[in-house]
Design a protein around this motif. Structure first.
Motif, short mmCIF file in Angstrom:
data_model
loop_
_atom_site.label_atom_id
_atom_site.label_comp_id
_atom_site.label_asym_id
_atom_site.label_seq_id
_atom_site.Cartn_x
_atom_site.Cartn_y
_atom_site.Cartn_z
N ASN A 170 0.98 -0.74 0.18
CA ASN A 170 -0.25 -0.09 0.19
C ASN A 170 0.92 1.33 0.16
O ASN A 170 2.21 2.00 1.04
CB ASN A 170 -1.11 -0.27 1.17
CG ASN A 170 -2.39 1.57 1.13
OD1 ASN A 170 -2.26 1.55 -0.30
ND2 ASN A 170 -2.49 1.45 1.98
N PRO A 171 0.68 2.01 -1.50
CA PRO A 171 0.14 1.89 -2.34
C PRO A 171 0.21 1.03 -3.56
O PRO A 171 2.03 0.31 -2.92
CB PRO A 171 -0.39 3.35 -2.57
CG PRO A 171 1.26 4.02 -2.90
CD PRO A 171 1.41 3.56 -1.09
N THR A 199 -4.69 1.92 -0.81
CA THR A 199 -4.91 3.55 -2.08
C THR A 199 -4.28 2.78 -3.56
O THR A 199 -2.91 1.70 -3.35
CB THR A 199 -3.99 4.23 -1.83
OG1 THR A 199 -4.85 5.13 -0.44
CG2 THR A 199 -3.72 5.72 -2.52
N PHE A 200 -5.15 3.00 -4.48
CA PHE A 200 -4.09 2.15 -5.85
C PHE A 200 -3.94 3.65 -6.61
O PHE A 200 -5.06 4.77 -6.53
CB PHE A 200 -5.09 1.75 -6.62
CG PHE A 200 -5.65 0.77 -6.08
CD1 PHE A 200 -4.99 -0.30 -6.38
CD2 PHE A 200 -6.86 0.18 -4.91
CE1 PHE A 200 -4.60 -1.30 -6.19
CE2 PHE A 200 -6.61 -1.19 -4.31
CZ PHE A 200 -5.58 -2.40 -5.01
N GLY A 201 -2.45 3.73 -7.02
CA GLY A 201 -2.66 5.08 -7.73
C GLY A 201 -2.27 4.54 -9.73
O GLY A 201 -2.12 3.80 -9.59
N LYS A 248 8.98 14.91 -16.97
CA LYS A 248 7.99 14.57 -16.75
C LYS A 248 8.31 14.04 -15.22
O LYS A 248 8.96 12.87 -15.29
CB LYS A 248 6.66 13.22 -16.87
CG LYS A 248 6.08 13.91 -18.40
CD LYS A 248 5.53 12.99 -19.05
CE LYS A 248 4.37 11.87 -18.60
NZ LYS A 248 4.05 10.76 -19.19
N ASP A 249 7.78 15.11 -14.21
CA ASP A 249 8.62 14.02 -12.87
C ASP A 249 7.44 13.23 -12.33
O ASP A 249 6.89 13.32 -11.13
CB ASP A 249 7.94 15.77 -12.01
CG ASP A 249 8.85 15.45 -10.76
OD1 ASP A 249 9.85 14.26 -10.82
OD2 ASP A 249 8.41 16.45 -9.50
N VAL A 250 7.29 11.94 -12.47
CA VAL A 250 7.44 11.03 -12.41
C VAL A 250 7.56 10.13 -11.60
O VAL A 250 7.26 9.91 -10.71
CB VAL A 250 7.07 9.80 -13.82
CG1 VAL A 250 6.37 7.94 -13.00
CG2 VAL A 250 6.31 10.15 -14.54
N PRO A 251 9.43 10.72 -11.16
CA PRO A 251 9.23 9.76 -9.75
C PRO A 251 8.66 10.92 -8.08
O PRO A 251 8.78 10.07 -7.65
CB PRO A 251 10.61 10.82 -9.52
CG PRO A 251 11.26 10.32 -11.26
CD PRO A 251 10.36 11.01 -12.10
N ASP A 252 8.88 12.12 -8.57
CA ASP A 252 8.15 13.00 -7.45
C ASP A 252 6.40 12.61 -7.39
O ASP A 252 6.13 12.62 -6.18
CB ASP A 252 8.47 14.74 -7.07
CG ASP A 252 9.90 14.61 -7.03
OD1 ASP A 252 10.49 13.62 -6.42
OD2 ASP A 252 10.45 15.91 -7.81
N ALA A 253 5.40 12.24 -8.58
CA ALA A 253 4.58 11.93 -8.10
C ALA A 253 4.65 10.49 -7.32
O ALA A 253 3.68 10.62 -6.93
CB ALA A 253 3.92 11.82 -10.03
N VAL A 254 5.38 9.79 -7.70
CA VAL A 254 5.14 8.75 -7.17
C VAL A 254 5.87 8.51 -5.74
O VAL A 254 4.98 7.74 -4.72
CB VAL A 254 6.37 7.15 -7.67
CG1 VAL A 254 6.06 5.75 -7.59
CG2 VAL A 254 5.78 6.86 -9.59
N LEU A 292 2.90 10.29 -3.75
CA LEU A 292 1.76 8.86 -3.64
C LEU A 292 2.40 8.36 -2.01
O LEU A 292 1.44 8.58 -1.30
CB LEU A 292 1.12 8.97 -4.36
CG LEU A 292 0.26 7.36 -4.22
CD1 LEU A 292 -0.96 7.95 -3.93
CD2 LEU A 292 -0.27 6.77 -5.90
N ILE A 293 3.05 7.67 -1.97
CA ILE A 293 3.24 7.03 -1.05
C ILE A 293 3.79 7.59 0.42
O ILE A 293 3.16 6.94 1.16
CB ILE A 293 4.90 6.05 -1.40
CG1 ILE A 293 4.60 5.44 -3.45
CG2 ILE A 293 5.97 5.81 -0.32
CD1 ILE A 293 6.27 5.04 -3.49
#
Length: 345
Positions: free
Chosen positions: A97-98, A121-123, A276-282, A285-286
């Motif tokens: 989780n997530p 929680t699902f991202g 794309k700031d995918v690292p920070d988005a992930v 969320l965590i």
């Protein structure tokens, strides 16, 4: 090539996840302690030097900060929605989780798994069509960053011909094309843009087959394109190789591809990348789940908050004053609302 093992055996609950992961070509980093987060990769898997690797970077940052080992799971070739649903349900059942689906292909699977596991929680990255109280839609304004890529290409070209290579012709990748074309045309109305998609849905090989990207790029180079922008995931490595071999400019995507070790031999020709700031988005969320206040709903990452951007790692790019000044002005105009970027070509 990724090896996919087919399993058909009854196993204990503890072994089930390991076998399920192997059946999906999975790579596990989970331990017997706190399960932490889990991510399920999109087409191309880890090692694409792009989108999936960016998601993994966010997971690794969280692992280091919170002291647990998460899990990352590979896709299998030609898998169904049922396979994805089973994968996400299993990850949730094991206590992760997530649980994050990397890419729009996970939309239906996330929707179904979220209903079955309301306490998890699902991202979902790159899709906002499915909703739920325990679903976080991590989306990006790719068209804005791609507009800047178009400005850079239009300023850097010497032939007045540039190219765009999209992996699969889906709405998400059309956003990249739309922004790129608009940025280029706004900069130079007379510029010629070569455009090609590698595959059409449901064929997703356009995100995973470098040879397809290489062939497309060579075709555009033969038509005098001297700056090519790709939005093709792992297949984009073929674009980069083909363009670099000709000594022309290529614009990377998702991650700063100039910095990618496996692309080091081509980096001098990687003018810039639309990141794309995918690292920070992930990671964000965590962290929200770790803090006991999980995110929910649509989280949009745009140019103003650096959720999308144009990298400047290549010294050659930094020295192109005319290019960098035009890009900086375009960025300011988009943020201020002076320029409205289209999401469809």
């Amino acid at each position: 090539m990724r090896q996919v093992t087919k399993l058909a055996a009854a196993v204990t609950a503890t072994a089930a996840l390991a076998l399920t992961t192997a059946a999906c070509g999975g790579t596990s980093t989970s331990s017997s302690g706190d399960k932490g987060a889990a991510i399920a990769y999109d087409v191309g898997g880890r090692g694409d030097q792009s989108f999936n690797d960016a998601a993994y970077a966010g997971l690794k940052k969280a692992e280091e900060e919170f002291g647990w080992k998460g899990q990352d799971v590979e896709p299998s070739d030609g898998e169904s929605d049922a396979d994805k649903i089973s994968r996400l349900n299993e990850l949730a059942r094991q206590g992760h989780n997530p649980v994050i689906g990397v890419g729009f292909a996970y939309a239906h699977a996330v929707e179904e798994a979220a209903k079955k596991n309301p306490d998890v929680t699902f991202g979902l990255i790159d899709d906002e069509t499915v909703k739920g109280d325990n679903i976080v839609n991590m989306v990006f304004s790719e068209e804005q960053g791609s507009y800047l890529a178009g400005v850079a290409a239009a300023k850097a070209t010497e032939t007045n011909v540039i190219g765009f290579v999209g992996g699969v012709e889906v709405p998400l990748i059309k956003k990249f094309e739309a922004g790129f074309a608009q940025g280029a045309k706004d900069t130079n109305p007379d510029i010629e843009i070569k455009r090609q998609y590698l595959t059409q849905p449901p064929d997703m090989n356009g995100f995973s087959k470098p040879d397809l990207g290489k062939e497309a790029a060579r075709g555009q180079l033969d038509q005098k394109a001297d700056v090519i922008y790709h939005a093709a995931g792992l297949a984009g490595q073929g674009v980069i190789e083909a363009v670099a071999d000709r000594g022309e400019w290529v614009i990377g995507v998702d991650s700063d591809q100039y910095q990618q070790k496996t692309l080091a031999q081509y980096k001098e020709q990687i003018l810039t990348s639309m990141t794309k700031d995918v690292p920070d988005a992930v990671y964000d969320l965590i962290k929200s789940v770790e803090d006991g206040e999980p995110q929910s709903g649509v989280i949009r990452n745009n140019l103003e908050d650096d959720g999308v951007a144009l990298s400047d790692s290549n010294p050659a790019y930094q020295e192109m004053t005319e290019v960098t000044e035009a890009v900086a002005q375009a960025r300011e105009d988009i943020i201020s609302g002076k320029i409205e970027v289209k999401t469809t070509p």
